[in-house]
Design a protein around this motif. Structure first.
Motif, PDB file in Angstrom:
ATOM      1  N   ILE A  35       0.838  -1.196   0.000  1.00  0.00           N
ATOM      2  CA  ILE A  35       0.000   0.000   0.000  1.00  0.00           C
ATOM      3  C   ILE A  35       0.875   1.249   0.000  1.00  0.00           C
ATOM      4  O   ILE A  35       1.853   1.335   0.743  1.00  0.00           O
ATOM      5  CB  ILE A  35      -0.932   0.000   1.224  1.00  0.00           C
ATOM      6  CG1 ILE A  35      -1.901  -1.174   1.129  1.00  0.00           C
ATOM      7  CG2 ILE A  35      -1.690   1.313   1.347  1.00  0.00           C
ATOM      8  CD1 ILE A  35      -2.641  -1.448   2.410  1.00  0.00           C
ATOM      9  N   GLN A  36       0.511   2.214  -0.833  1.00  0.00           N
ATOM     10  CA  GLN A  36       1.218   3.494  -0.910  1.00  0.00           C
ATOM     11  C   GLN A  36       0.267   4.600  -0.461  1.00  0.00           C
ATOM     12  O   GLN A  36      -0.814   4.743  -1.025  1.00  0.00           O
ATOM     13  CB  GLN A  36       1.704   3.748  -2.339  1.00  0.00           C
ATOM     14  CG  GLN A  36       2.675   2.705  -2.807  1.00  0.00           C
ATOM     15  CD  GLN A  36       3.289   3.004  -4.163  1.00  0.00           C
ATOM     16  OE1 GLN A  36       4.336   2.473  -4.455  1.00  0.00           O
ATOM     17  NE2 GLN A  36       2.680   3.828  -5.000  1.00  0.00           N
ATOM     18  N   VAL A  37       0.702   5.366   0.541  1.00  0.00           N
ATOM     19  CA  VAL A  37      -0.122   6.454   1.064  1.00  0.00           C
ATOM     20  C   VAL A  37       0.643   7.763   0.916  1.00  0.00           C
ATOM     21  O   VAL A  37       1.766   7.888   1.416  1.00  0.00           O
ATOM     22  CB  VAL A  37      -0.500   6.225   2.541  1.00  0.00           C
ATOM     23  CG1 VAL A  37      -1.351   7.375   3.062  1.00  0.00           C
ATOM     24  CG2 VAL A  37      -1.246   4.896   2.707  1.00  0.00           C
ATOM     25  N   ALA A  38       0.044   8.719   0.230  1.00  0.00           N
ATOM     26  CA  ALA A  38       0.643  10.043   0.095  1.00  0.00           C
ATOM     27  C   ALA A  38       0.288  10.876   1.314  1.00  0.00           C
ATOM     28  O   ALA A  38      -0.871  10.929   1.722  1.00  0.00           O
ATOM     29  CB  ALA A  38       0.140  10.730  -1.170  1.00  0.00           C
ATOM     30  N   LEU A  79       2.156  12.580  -7.634  1.00  0.00           N
ATOM     31  CA  LEU A  79       2.134  12.150  -6.240  1.00  0.00           C
ATOM     32  C   LEU A  79       0.820  11.463  -5.891  1.00  0.00           C
ATOM     33  O   LEU A  79       0.806  10.324  -5.439  1.00  0.00           O
ATOM     34  CB  LEU A  79       2.376  13.344  -5.308  1.00  0.00           C
ATOM     35  CG  LEU A  79       2.253  13.101  -3.812  1.00  0.00           C
ATOM     36  CD1 LEU A  79       3.286  12.080  -3.334  1.00  0.00           C
ATOM     37  CD2 LEU A  79       2.414  14.410  -3.058  1.00  0.00           C
ATOM     38  N   VAL A  80      -0.298  12.134  -6.114  1.00  0.00           N
ATOM     39  CA  VAL A  80      -1.583  11.544  -5.723  1.00  0.00           C
ATOM     40  C   VAL A  80      -1.999  10.421  -6.665  1.00  0.00           C
ATOM     41  O   VAL A  80      -2.694   9.499  -6.256  1.00  0.00           O
ATOM     42  CB  VAL A  80      -2.708  12.594  -5.554  1.00  0.00           C
ATOM     43  CG1 VAL A  80      -2.332  13.620  -4.500  1.00  0.00           C
ATOM     44  CG2 VAL A  80      -3.056  13.268  -6.860  1.00  0.00           C
ATOM     45  N   GLY A  81      -1.551  10.473  -7.908  1.00  0.00           N
ATOM     46  CA  GLY A  81      -1.856   9.404  -8.844  1.00  0.00           C
ATOM     47  C   GLY A  81      -1.138   8.105  -8.512  1.00  0.00           C
ATOM     48  O   GLY A  81      -1.552   7.033  -8.952  1.00  0.00           O
ATOM     49  N   SER A  82      -0.088   8.189  -7.720  1.00  0.00           N
ATOM     50  CA  SER A  82       0.675   7.012  -7.307  1.00  0.00           C
ATOM     51  C   SER A  82       0.187   6.446  -5.982  1.00  0.00           C
ATOM     52  O   SER A  82       0.715   5.442  -5.510  1.00  0.00           O
ATOM     53  CB  SER A  82       2.158   7.385  -7.175  1.00  0.00           C
ATOM     54  OG  SER A  82       2.660   7.852  -8.405  1.00  0.00           O
ATOM     55  N   ALA A  83      -0.794   7.090  -5.373  1.00  0.00           N
ATOM     56  CA  ALA A  83      -1.235   6.735  -4.021  1.00  0.00           C
ATOM     57  C   ALA A  83      -2.519   5.924  -4.023  1.00  0.00           C
ATOM     58  O   ALA A  83      -3.415   6.147  -4.837  1.00  0.00           O
ATOM     59  CB  ALA A  83      -1.450   8.011  -3.205  1.00  0.00           C
TER      60      ALA A  83
END
Length: 157
Positions: free
Chosen positions: A2-5, A89-93
């Protein structure tokens, strides 16, 4: 994984900095990758918190090189895109936590909501309402770093 910005202002209050540091540490302890803008303020505090407990921290930088990046990043991606890097950034989260608020933070929240990132969690800062004053669906408000992380990770696994 999981990736969280973790988004927030480069110029922040001491309370926002402390909250971001705790958010970063809690995310890392949960096994999440912490994404951030990679520079100072909320971004550096989240990176410091995550790195301090052995977490993986990726900075998505606005500049064309890594100068000025937080020393707590595991890796830095120099985009040369200026504020357009907020979209990367948000597109990767998988989820976004916004700590505090600035115009850049608001753009990240708006882009995340537009892209359907779920959830987008606000901790302090921006509270978005429609013309009737009602909360806009999609932005979840947390009252503590632990609640923000719990909300961000709910349903992600």
């Amino acid at each position: 994984m999981i990736q969280v910005a973790v988004c927030g202002p480069a110029q922040c209050t001491a309370a926002e900095e402390a909250a971001a540091r705790e958010v970063g540490a809690l995310l890392a302890r949960s096994g999440a990758v912490v994404l951030c803008g990679g520079y100072g303020g909320v971004m550096a505090a989240a990176a410091e918190g995550a790195a301090g407990v052995g977490g993986l921290v990726i900075g998505i930088l606005s500049g064309a090189d890594r100068s000025g990046a937080s020393p707590h990043l595991t890796a830095a991606v120099a985009t040369g895109m200026g504020q357009a890097r907020n979209s990367v950034l948000v597109g990767s989260a998988d989820a976004v936590i916004a700590v505090g608020g600035s115009w850049g933070t608001l753009s990240e929240v708006a882009m995340a909501m537009r892209r359907g990132v779920n959830p987008v969690v606000g901790l302090g800062g921006w509270q978005i309402s429609d013309a009737r004053g009602e909360a806009v669906p999609g932005l979840v408000v947390a009252d503590s770093p632990a609640a923000a992380v719990r909300l961000a990770l709910a349903g992600q696994g």
